[in-house]
Design a protein around this motif. Structure first.
Motif, mmCIF file in Angstrom:
data_model
loop_
_atom_site.group_PDB
_atom_site.id
_atom_site.type_symbol
_atom_site.label_atom_id
_atom_site.label_comp_id
_atom_site.label_asym_id
_atom_site.label_seq_id
_atom_site.Cartn_x
_atom_site.Cartn_y
_atom_site.Cartn_z
ATOM 1 N N UNK A 1 0.963 -0.793 -0.050
ATOM 2 C CA UNK A 1 -0.152 -0.020 -0.287
ATOM 3 C C UNK A 1 0.526 0.933 -0.078
ATOM 4 N N UNK A 2 0.873 2.464 -1.078
ATOM 5 C CA UNK A 2 1.322 3.252 -1.423
ATOM 6 C C UNK A 2 0.980 4.097 0.378
ATOM 7 N N UNK A 3 1.737 5.159 1.112
ATOM 8 C CA UNK A 3 1.348 5.720 1.681
ATOM 9 C C UNK A 3 3.154 7.151 1.973
ATOM 10 N N UNK A 4 2.169 7.925 2.407
ATOM 11 C CA UNK A 4 3.221 9.164 2.316
ATOM 12 C C UNK A 4 2.699 9.929 3.996
ATOM 13 N N UNK A 5 4.267 10.983 4.769
ATOM 14 C CA UNK A 5 3.813 10.531 5.862
ATOM 15 C C UNK A 5 4.146 12.594 5.922
ATOM 16 N N UNK A 6 3.124 13.219 7.013
ATOM 17 C CA UNK A 6 3.166 14.471 7.279
ATOM 18 C C UNK A 6 3.320 14.501 8.824
ATOM 19 N N UNK A 7 3.780 15.609 9.640
ATOM 20 C CA UNK A 7 4.058 16.175 10.823
ATOM 21 C C UNK A 7 2.731 16.645 11.298
ATOM 22 N N UNK A 8 2.344 17.446 10.172
ATOM 23 C CA UNK A 8 1.380 18.339 10.870
ATOM 24 C C UNK A 8 0.248 18.928 9.753
ATOM 25 N N UNK A 9 -1.034 19.703 10.437
ATOM 26 C CA UNK A 9 -1.662 19.703 9.151
ATOM 27 C C UNK A 9 -1.293 20.806 7.921
ATOM 28 N N UNK A 10 -0.128 21.595 8.951
ATOM 29 C CA UNK A 10 -0.206 22.423 7.785
ATOM 30 C C UNK A 10 0.813 21.521 6.839
ATOM 31 N N UNK A 11 2.078 21.148 6.963
ATOM 32 C CA UNK A 11 2.836 19.977 6.314
ATOM 33 C C UNK A 11 1.971 19.333 5.323
ATOM 34 N N UNK A 12 0.601 19.435 5.646
ATOM 35 C CA UNK A 12 -0.324 18.322 4.366
ATOM 36 C C UNK A 12 -0.935 19.321 3.488
ATOM 37 N N UNK A 13 -1.270 20.533 4.706
ATOM 38 C CA UNK A 13 -2.347 21.212 3.194
ATOM 39 C C UNK A 13 -0.866 21.791 2.151
ATOM 40 N N UNK A 14 0.427 22.002 2.993
ATOM 41 C CA UNK A 14 1.018 22.420 1.989
ATOM 42 C C UNK A 14 2.339 21.717 0.992
ATOM 43 N N UNK A 15 1.555 20.450 0.709
ATOM 44 C CA UNK A 15 2.142 19.301 0.128
ATOM 45 C C UNK A 15 1.169 18.854 -0.390
ATOM 46 N N UNK A 16 -0.667 18.965 -0.398
ATOM 47 C CA UNK A 16 -1.023 18.059 -1.414
ATOM 48 C C UNK A 16 -2.365 18.490 -1.722
ATOM 49 N N UNK A 17 -2.488 18.185 -2.593
ATOM 50 C CA UNK A 17 -3.681 18.508 -3.530
ATOM 51 C C UNK A 17 -4.784 18.081 -3.909
ATOM 52 N N UNK A 18 -6.117 19.032 -3.606
ATOM 53 C CA UNK A 18 -7.431 18.684 -3.271
ATOM 54 C C UNK A 18 -7.779 17.684 -4.215
ATOM 55 N N UNK A 19 -6.861 16.991 -5.530
ATOM 56 C CA UNK A 19 -6.998 16.060 -6.376
ATOM 57 C C UNK A 19 -6.737 14.708 -6.372
ATOM 58 N N UNK A 20 -6.301 14.142 -4.931
ATOM 59 C CA UNK A 20 -5.523 13.366 -4.532
ATOM 60 C C UNK A 20 -6.361 12.323 -4.150
ATOM 61 N N UNK A 21 -6.214 11.441 -4.504
ATOM 62 C CA UNK A 21 -6.916 10.098 -3.864
ATOM 63 C C UNK A 21 -6.672 9.081 -2.986
ATOM 64 N N UNK A 22 -7.552 8.058 -2.170
ATOM 65 C CA UNK A 22 -6.676 7.778 -0.936
ATOM 66 C C UNK A 22 -7.594 7.724 0.095
ATOM 67 N N UNK A 23 -6.949 8.035 0.965
ATOM 68 C CA UNK A 23 -8.281 8.218 2.483
ATOM 69 C C UNK A 23 -6.447 8.781 3.316
ATOM 70 N N UNK A 24 -6.776 9.661 4.593
ATOM 71 C CA UNK A 24 -6.277 9.980 5.399
ATOM 72 C C UNK A 24 -6.045 9.465 6.582
ATOM 73 N N UNK A 25 -5.119 9.413 7.268
ATOM 74 C CA UNK A 25 -4.432 8.274 8.530
ATOM 75 C C UNK A 25 -4.281 9.543 9.582
ATOM 76 N N UNK A 26 -5.166 9.307 9.968
ATOM 77 C CA UNK A 26 -5.030 11.309 11.326
ATOM 78 C C UNK A 26 -4.486 10.780 12.723
ATOM 79 N N UNK A 27 -3.647 11.362 13.690
ATOM 80 C CA UNK A 27 -4.106 11.321 14.594
ATOM 81 C C UNK A 27 -4.956 12.292 15.681
ATOM 82 N N UNK A 28 -5.440 12.356 16.693
ATOM 83 C CA UNK A 28 -6.581 12.825 17.416
ATOM 84 C C UNK A 28 -5.491 14.652 17.569
ATOM 85 N N UNK A 29 -4.500 14.136 18.339
ATOM 86 C CA UNK A 29 -3.790 15.134 18.786
ATOM 87 C C UNK A 29 -3.077 15.568 18.389
#
Length: 213
Positions: free
Chosen positions: A41-69
């Protein structure tokens, strides 16, 4: 830290599915990347929300695995920001501090699952599989909506008028009166409109027209 390459925000939606991990614990990020890689399974990781928003477009497919805290913007607020920003990725939340109230709030944001740490491999893979299935359904829905809008754009002004009156429930004779044209012309415009919209029944046309609202 593994990160996603920047993508074109205007790119077409893709069925190339990726697990986007948003987790501030570097060791866990690395472990999750290894786990998904081992399971094909292809995966990529980010340390926080800002890193995700800065690097991933709205056109991406898949899912998000997100820490609540998450640091900064928490996982729940991140989920809300995703929808407000036009992202359509299914969410799987994970936490070491789960409680009923938090899980209820998480599920109300549309989360697919709410997983407790330490994560169980089978439970995690099942949640990702379910999220991918939802993402594929969303992708197909978006393609259908785009196709309907493109078909509607080919209608002439008169055909568009006839379509709107047809879906409002008017008969041909009533439409002719409303537009000040003959009933024969209404039938001609209606037939052409139905062909362009690629529908064969009024019920189907009504379902299509909802997308155009």
């Amino acid at each position: 830290m593994a990160q996603a390459a920047a993508r074109d925000p205007n790119a077409a939606c893709s069925t190339h599915q990726v697990v986007h991990i948003v987790e501030d614990d570097e060791l866990l990020r690395s472990s999750l990347l290894d786990l998904f890689q081992a399971n094909g399974i292809e995966a990529e990781a980010f340390e926080d929300a800002a890193a995700f928003f800065s690097q991933v477009s709205r056109a991406t497919s898949g899912c998000l695995l997100v820490d609540v805290r998450l640091p900064g913007v928490g996982g729940i607020d991140f989920g809300r920001q995703l929808k407000a920003s036009g992202y359509d990725l299914p969410l799987v939340f994970m936490t070491a501090y789960g409680d009923v109230a938090t899980s209820v709030v998480a599920m109300k944001t549309g989360a697919v699952d709410f997983l407790q740490k330490p994560l169980l491999t089978r439970e995690l893979l099942d949640a990702v599989s379910a999220a991918f299935a939802i993402d594929l359904e969303n992708h197909q829905r978006r393609l259908f909506q785009q196709a309907v809008r493109e078909r509607a754009a080919t209608l002439t002004r008169r055909e568009d008028q006839v379509m709107r009156l047809v879906v409002s429930g008017l008969m041909n004779k009533q439409i002719a009166f409303e537009l000040g044209i003959s009933e024969i012309m209404v039938k001609l415009h209606r037939g052409s409109m139905m062909r362009k919209m690629q529908v064969t029944s009024l019920a189907e046309l009504v379902r299509h027209s909802v997308i155009l609202l």
